[in-house]
Design an enzyme around this catalytic site. Structure first.
Site, PDB file in Angstrom:
ATOM      1  CE  LYS A   1      37.724  51.575  26.711  1.00 11.09           C
ATOM      2  NZ  LYS A   1      37.308  50.868  27.916  1.00 11.09           N
ATOM      3  CG  ASN A   2      41.370  51.373  28.884  1.00  6.13           C
ATOM      4  OD1 ASN A   2      40.151  51.556  28.938  1.00  6.13           O
ATOM      5  ND2 ASN A   2      41.904  50.218  28.506  1.00  6.13           N
TER       6      ASN A   2
ATOM      7  NE  ARG B   1      37.517  45.870  35.630  1.00  5.33           N
ATOM      8  CZ  ARG B   1      36.866  45.142  36.532  1.00  5.33           C
ATOM      9  NH1 ARG B   1      35.602  44.873  36.408  1.00  5.33           N
ATOM     10  NH2 ARG B   1      37.514  44.657  37.565  1.00  5.33           N
TER      11      ARG B   1
ATOM     12  CB  CYS C   1      34.659  43.297  28.459  1.00  7.08           C
ATOM     13  SG  CYS C   1      34.354  44.558  27.229  1.00  7.08           S
TER      14      CYS C   1
ATOM     15  NE  ARG D   1      38.067  43.051  33.565  1.00  7.49           N
ATOM     16  CZ  ARG D   1      37.890  43.996  32.638  1.00  7.49           C
ATOM     17  NH1 ARG D   1      36.785  44.004  31.910  1.00  7.49           N
ATOM     18  NH2 ARG D   1      38.795  44.909  32.425  1.00  7.49           N
ATOM     19  N   PRO D   2      38.615  40.468  39.695  1.00  7.48           N
ATOM     20  CG  PRO D   2      40.251  39.330  40.925  1.00  7.48           C
ATOM     21  CD  PRO D   2      39.638  39.429  39.543  1.00  7.48           C
TER      22      PRO D   2
ATOM     23  CG  ASP E   1      42.355  40.569  44.814  1.00 10.47           C
ATOM     24  OD1 ASP E   1      41.956  40.777  43.643  1.00 10.47           O
ATOM     25  OD2 ASP E   1      43.380  39.899  45.062  1.00 10.47           O
TER      26      ASP E   1
ATOM     27  CG  ASP F   1      42.410  45.740  26.121  1.00  4.75           C
ATOM     28  OD1 ASP F   1      42.029  44.723  26.727  1.00  4.75           O
ATOM     29  OD2 ASP F   1      42.219  46.895  26.548  1.00  4.75           O
TER      30      ASP F   1
ATOM     31  CB  ILE G   1      45.855  39.396  30.964  1.00  3.33           C
ATOM     32  CG1 ILE G   1      47.156  39.676  30.208  1.00  3.33           C
ATOM     33  CG2 ILE G   1      45.542  40.462  32.018  1.00  3.33           C
ATOM     34  CD1 ILE G   1      48.340  40.071  30.999  1.00  3.33           C
TER      35      ILE G   1
ATOM     36  NE  ARG H   1      32.070  49.520  27.745  1.00  4.65           N
ATOM     37  CZ  ARG H   1      32.765  48.544  28.293  1.00  4.65           C
ATOM     38  NH1 ARG H   1      32.372  47.293  28.168  1.00  4.65           N
ATOM     39  NH2 ARG H   1      33.848  48.785  28.983  1.00  4.65           N
TER      40      ARG H   1
HETATM   41  C1  UD1 Z   1      42.536  47.274  32.302  1.00  3.41           C
HETATM   42  C2  UD1 Z   1      41.881  47.802  31.048  1.00  3.41           C
HETATM   43  C3  UD1 Z   1      41.542  46.653  30.120  1.00  3.41           C
HETATM   44  C4  UD1 Z   1      42.753  45.797  29.852  1.00  3.41           C
HETATM   45  C5  UD1 Z   1      43.453  45.405  31.147  1.00  3.41           C
HETATM   46  C6  UD1 Z   1      44.790  44.688  30.940  1.00  3.41           C
HETATM   47  C7  UD1 Z   1      40.716  49.770  31.822  1.00  3.41           C
HETATM   48  C8  UD1 Z   1      39.424  50.390  32.172  1.00  3.41           C
HETATM   49  N1  UD1 Z   1      40.673  48.496  31.431  1.00  3.41           N
HETATM   50  O1  UD1 Z   1      41.566  46.433  32.953  1.00  3.41           O
HETATM   51  O2  UD1 Z   1      41.057  47.199  28.903  1.00  3.41           O
HETATM   52  O3  UD1 Z   1      42.341  44.629  29.195  1.00  3.41           O
HETATM   53  O4  UD1 Z   1      43.705  46.560  31.949  1.00  3.41           O
HETATM   54  O5  UD1 Z   1      45.658  45.480  30.197  1.00  3.41           O
HETATM   55  O6  UD1 Z   1      41.778  50.401  31.859  1.00  3.41           O
HETATM   56  N2  UD1 Z   1      43.515  41.380  39.022  1.00  3.41           N
HETATM   57  C9  UD1 Z   1      43.377  40.803  40.263  1.00  3.41           C
HETATM   58  N3  UD1 Z   1      42.985  41.610  41.298  1.00  3.41           N
HETATM   59  C10 UD1 Z   1      42.753  42.927  41.157  1.00  3.41           C
HETATM   60  C11 UD1 Z   1      42.911  43.508  39.876  1.00  3.41           C
HETATM   61  C12 UD1 Z   1      43.296  42.701  38.826  1.00  3.41           C
HETATM   62  O7  UD1 Z   1      43.572  39.604  40.437  1.00  3.41           O
HETATM   63  O8  UD1 Z   1      42.422  43.595  42.139  1.00  3.41           O
HETATM   64  C13 UD1 Z   1      43.914  40.530  37.879  1.00  3.41           C
HETATM   65  C14 UD1 Z   1      42.847  40.460  36.804  1.00  3.41           C
HETATM   66  O9  UD1 Z   1      41.891  39.460  37.076  1.00  3.41           O
HETATM   67  C15 UD1 Z   1      43.664  40.142  35.573  1.00  3.41           C
HETATM   68  C16 UD1 Z   1      44.980  40.891  35.843  1.00  3.41           C
HETATM   69  O10 UD1 Z   1      45.021  41.137  37.240  1.00  3.41           O
HETATM   70  O11 UD1 Z   1      43.941  38.775  35.517  1.00  3.41           O
HETATM   71  C17 UD1 Z   1      45.111  42.195  35.110  1.00  3.41           C
HETATM   72  O12 UD1 Z   1      43.966  42.998  35.326  1.00  3.41           O
HETATM   73  P1  UD1 Z   1      44.030  44.584  35.312  1.00  3.41           P
HETATM   74  O13 UD1 Z   1      45.313  45.042  34.704  1.00  3.41           O
HETATM   75  O14 UD1 Z   1      43.659  45.072  36.654  1.00  3.41           O
HETATM   76  O15 UD1 Z   1      42.859  44.928  34.304  1.00  3.41           O
HETATM   77  P2  UD1 Z   1      41.760  45.998  34.452  1.00  3.41           P
HETATM   78  O16 UD1 Z   1      42.270  47.196  35.200  1.00  3.41           O
HETATM   79  O17 UD1 Z   1      40.498  45.351  34.888  1.00  3.41           O
END
Ligand code: UD1
Length: 430
Positions: free
Chosen positions: A22-23, A93, A117, A122-123, A125, A305, A327, A397
């Site tokens: 999926k991802n 997402r 979820c 989940r920022p 930035d 996950d 995470i 989902r």
């Molecule tokens: C993706 C996956 C999700 C999985 C996660 C971690 C998808 C659609 N979702 O989510 O299933 O649980 O990877 O393997 O592929 N962070 C920041 N700033 C940002 C982006 C992320 O601080 O701009 C932080 C997040 O809050 C979190 C960490 O980085 O603590 C990892 O997040 P990230 O790997 O980005 O997860 P997602 O892409 O949201």
């Protein structure tokens, strides 16, 4: 109300086929709009998140043809807008990948902030910082990610934290930028590599995906391709946990065993037997489980996950197990639900402290999110009696044909909608 009714207690036995990741599919579907020729993508899972992505592609004007349940053809030459403001997109997402893809191809994007979820703040930035480093303006405006650029230029980007989403998104934006981009401290997840492979098959020049540093040389255009998405690591891992928790014997087919190593090694530690083949993996669970410690980490560490699913297995292990979630800050909501099924565990901050019990007992629970919902199904399958799981839209989902696949392994699980359905299910399994 749609719920899963599960009668637990029977070991899962047999073979099950895993679908496409999926991802990876979420990133690949967005990337597909960047070519002006037709791309054909196989092994696309049939999931509600994917339908939302395909709907968004149509909204943008792309031609989308479903060849069959798991194959889709996309042609981005007819895209006529760079705005995606539909509310449906903030349920998932992966919608944020349209920002990278549209910015990379058309120099601008306006996309409603993603949802997904509720497992932490989940920022986005890091995504925005990356787009800015490539020369774009990138702001959050009225709950939208708004990016604009005259010309994107390759850059050296150091990621402050490891982010799957930001790594893929910046890769998308950089693929057609002028010059060379380096993404340092990049995420190494299998789906990051799959999106890079897909883009390369369209003529992109991306090297180093799967390592800490991804190097991208901008190209002028992307072309047609025919691509098959990798198997879903988390769906496979969930079936591995279901085999373990039910004391079953399951051959999980169409997997890449290398992607499952962190999961395999924990199951071995706990006392399961694992047999690895080229593209399948067998999990046999016949002995009592040992307790252990699990700490989530970016790939190749133990996936966040898979954290709720392994908690279900550890809830049945002798002694005290500890799970530390590193995470996301709010990913232990399932603990209270498992307690309703007789688990002896508690959450303290980002740690779950688990005292194993002999068995779970059926009860009524609510899926707090996608993976936790799947974990509750696994708990129900190993519980004595009937478990009712509500809010299953989360589970749908991420898991195609979940009840059907489980039933093919001997599970008693059904989608029920009314009290009558529940009564009928209870009568049938009693
Ligand atoms: C993706 C996956 C999700 C999985 C996660 C971690 C998808 C659609 N979702 O989510 O299933 O649980 O990877 O393997 O592929 N962070 C920041 N700033 C940002 C982006 C992320 O601080 O701009 C932080 C997040 O809050 C979190 C960490 O980085 O603590 C990892 O997040 P990230 O790997 O980005 O997860 P997602 O892409 O949201």
């Amino acid at each position: 109300m749609r719920q899963y009714a599960v009668k637990g207690g029977a070991p899962l036995v047999g073979e099950v086929e895993i679908g496409g990741a999926k991802n990876a599919a979420l990133g690949i579907l967005a990337a597909a709009l960047m070519a002006d020729e037709t791309v054909e993508i196989e092994n696309v899972p049939d999931l509600s998140d994917i339908d939302v992505m395909l709907g968004a592609l149509k909204t943008l004007g792309a031609r989308v043809d479903k060849v069959n349940r798991h194959t889709v053809r996309i042609n981005g030459s007819t895209v006529h807008t760079t705005s995606l403001l539909d509310d449906a997109l903030n349920k998932i997402r992966g919608s944020y990948y349209f920002v990278g893809a549209l910015l990379g191809k058309y120099g601008k994007a306006e996309v409603i902030l993603p949802g997904g979820c509720s497992i932490g703040s989940r920022p986005v930035d890091l995504h925005m910082k990356g787009f800015r480093a490539l020369g774009a303006t990138a702001e959050i405006d009225h709950a939208c990610m708004v990016c604009d650029s005259e010309k994107l230029t390759g850059s050296h980007i150091f990621m402050d934290g490891v982010s799957v989403g930001a790594t893929i998104n910046i890769m998308l934006a950089a693929v057609m930028a002028e010059g060379q981009t380096y993404i340092e401290n990049a995420a190494k997840e299998p789906h990051v590599v799959d999106v890079a492979n897909f883009l390369n098959s369209m003529g992109a020049s991306i090297k180093g995906a799967g390592t800490d540093v991804i190097r991208i040389k901008g190209v002028e255009r992307l072309h047609a391709t025919h691509y098959s998405i990798i198997p879903d690591q988390i769906e496979a891992g969930t079936f591995m946990m279901a085999a373990a928790a039910t004391k079953g014997d399951v051959l999980i087919k169409n997997v890449i065993p290398k992607h499952l190593e962190s999961i395999t090694s924990k199951l071995l530690e706990i006392g399961c037997e694992i047999e690895e083949f080229d593209d399948s993996i067998r999990v046999v669970s016949s002995k009592p489980f040992f307790h252990t410690q699990v700490k989530t980490a970016p790939y190749p560490g133990f996936p966040t996950d898979m954290q709720p699913q392994i908690a279900v297995v550890l809830g049945l292990a002798e002694g005290t197990s500890i799970i530390t979630e590193t995470i996301f800050e709010n990913r232990l909501k399932y603990v209270d639900e498992l307690v309703r099924l007789g688990a002896n565990m508690r959450a303290e901050g980002n740690t779950a402290i688990i005292e194993g019990v002999q068995r779970y007992s059926g009860g009524n629970v609510t899926a707090p999110d996608l993976r936790a919902g799947a974990a509750l199904v696994v708990a129900g399958l190993s519980a004595e009696g009937v478990t009712l799981i509500s809010d299953i839209h989360y589970v749908e989902r991420g898991y195609e044909d979940f009840p059907e696949k489980l039933r093919s392994l001997g599970a008693q699980i059904e989608l029920v909608e009314t009290d009558k359905d529940i009564q009928r299910f209870k009568l049938r399994v009693s």
